[in-house]
Design a protein around this motif. Sequence first.
Motif, PDB file in Angstrom:
ATOM      1  N   ASN A  24      34.760  66.575 123.222  1.00  0.00           N
ATOM      2  CA  ASN A  24      35.565  67.683 123.716  1.00  0.00           C
ATOM      3  C   ASN A  24      37.038  67.435 123.385  1.00  0.00           C
ATOM      4  OD1 ASN A  24      36.741  66.002 125.706  1.00  0.00           O
ATOM      5  ND2 ASN A  24      35.125  66.495 127.174  1.00  0.00           N
ATOM      6  N   GLU A  25      37.877  68.418 123.735  1.00  0.00           N
ATOM      7  CA  GLU A  25      39.280  68.355 123.345  1.00  0.00           C
ATOM      8  C   GLU A  25      40.022  67.169 123.969  1.00  0.00           C
ATOM      9  OE1 GLU A  25      38.782  71.510 126.597  1.00  0.00           O
ATOM     10  OE2 GLU A  25      37.758  70.843 124.781  1.00  0.00           O
ATOM     11  N   LEU A  45      45.458  73.960 115.033  1.00  0.00           N
ATOM     12  CA  LEU A  45      45.826  73.117 116.176  1.00  0.00           C
ATOM     13  C   LEU A  45      47.055  73.651 116.907  1.00  0.00           C
ATOM     14  CD1 LEU A  45      45.371  69.613 114.506  1.00  0.00           C
ATOM     15  CD2 LEU A  45      43.778  70.765 116.044  1.00  0.00           C
ATOM     16  N   GLU A  84      45.582  70.961 123.817  1.00  0.00           N
ATOM     17  CA  GLU A  84      44.173  71.008 124.219  1.00  0.00           C
ATOM     18  C   GLU A  84      43.527  72.329 123.827  1.00  0.00           C
ATOM     19  OE1 GLU A  84      43.202  70.038 128.220  1.00  0.00           O
ATOM     20  OE2 GLU A  84      44.284  68.128 128.209  1.00  0.00           O
ATOM     21  N   LEU A 119      43.002  72.554 120.068  1.00  0.00           N
ATOM     22  CA  LEU A 119      41.839  71.743 119.708  1.00  0.00           C
ATOM     23  C   LEU A 119      40.542  72.437 120.088  1.00  0.00           C
ATOM     24  CD1 LEU A 119      42.591  67.977 120.421  1.00  0.00           C
ATOM     25  CD2 LEU A 119      41.416  68.916 118.436  1.00  0.00           C
ATOM     26  N   LYS A 120      40.565  73.096 121.237  1.00  0.00           N
ATOM     27  CA  LYS A 120      39.365  73.808 121.703  1.00  0.00           C
ATOM     28  C   LYS A 120      38.976  74.902 120.718  1.00  0.00           C
ATOM     29  CE  LYS A 120      37.416  75.460 126.063  1.00  0.00           C
ATOM     30  NZ  LYS A 120      37.709  75.760 127.497  1.00  0.00           N
ATOM     31  N   ILE A 167      37.298  73.201 117.811  1.00  0.00           N
ATOM     32  CA  ILE A 167      35.955  72.754 118.223  1.00  0.00           C
ATOM     33  C   ILE A 167      34.988  73.929 118.247  1.00  0.00           C
ATOM     34  CG2 ILE A 167      34.622  71.843 120.165  1.00  0.00           C
ATOM     35  CD1 ILE A 167      37.128  70.120 120.838  1.00  0.00           C
TER      36      ILE A 167
END
Length: 427
Positions: free
Chosen positions: A414-415, A223, A245, A248-249, A252
């Motif tokens: 999503n993020e 993260l 963000e 996080l992406k 993901i």
Amino acid sequence: MKKPFALFLILLMVAFLVTWPYYMYLYETGKINFTEVNDEDYRGIITFCDFPHWSVDDPIGFNFIKKKIQDFEYLHPGVIIEFEPIKNSNFYYDANDIIGDGKPDIIPVTSDSPFIYNGKLEPLDKYLDKNYKKSLKENVLNGFMHNNSVYGIPLGMYTSVLYINSDLFSKKEVEVPQNGEWSYEEFLNDMAKLTYQEGKKEKKNFYGVTLYMERSYNLWGFLMADGANIFDDKGIVSFKGPQAESGLKKLIELYAKGTIDPVAFGNDYSKVWDSFTVNKESAVLVDESYKVQYLKYLENKNKLFQFDVVLYPEGDGDVPITISPKIYSYGITKQIDKKKLDMAFKFVKFITDSQESVEKIGYIPVKKDVPITDELMKKIDMAVKYTDNIPQNWHDKNIMINKALIDGLRNKENEKMILERIQKALN
């Protein structure tokens, strides 16, 4: 008269030679002790609980502490340390379970322990002189401070690292990261190569990475890969913004490629551990660094493949940064008897002072100028240096954030949606 006297001297010398080795045995084992006893010192029982500290020579994990207890009792006649091992096959524990109705006098604490903030521990500032504080590495005591008082005496430092199955890497012709460092792009590509199936009729799945998420700090290295912070400029906890963000992406994307073992999304740590060590289904295990000694024990006993230690992959932040409670220490629960408190502190200091031995149980020394000799521990030392301390009273918040992340990933959000979940959890 001379002959009887000479015979008496001979018999006396024989008796001395016969009994002296036994006498020395009693002395060395503590059954005879000439240590001067201060009549004002506490005498009685001090209760103590601790987690296992594994080493290559001790897979059960309690020899380190038992030896400390034996030596301390020898040096302090009349003091009995009543030890209660904390055993849990899952390796992860709820800190609140340590103190029950019959609370121990001495307990293990980390910087996320609720006891620091809920008034159940004794402040220990009066015992800490300037020389002791100067002997410690920078900021070591900060994680145990609340309202300008110190509530924990540190034993050693740790963090989360990545353990790799070198045999699986070799099998899939994936290069082991040099010096334990790799970029996030390299990591993502490698995890994809290490995620595959074998078998025709009964297919077996292999995954790039596994990790326990629910009550750990293992996700933060991903993260924070792009430089995300968990504090804003005013020092308030807030995980948001472009870096959050993008971090996080990355997580993901790792999940979307199917590289994360599904057992990582459950609440059973033993399945995560077995996926890496027993079933050999995961090429990488993200876990706490002190478990390196237990893995080394398994490897030495031919119960494990060859393994290595690497750091978190680097994103736009250019460093393998993460957060962790970072320091293992001991605290003393509230005491009525001042003499007992003094003796309990002496025992805690006795455990933690000998820093040369902490490397053998998987920790990085908290004192300056203590050399690290093991190559894997040198990598862990580097990882610890890249680890930030957690915010104060973070234990419950971390669990809530992890739950928001798990739910968001499972729902394929999503993020931005997951960040909203996290903000709701924090508020």
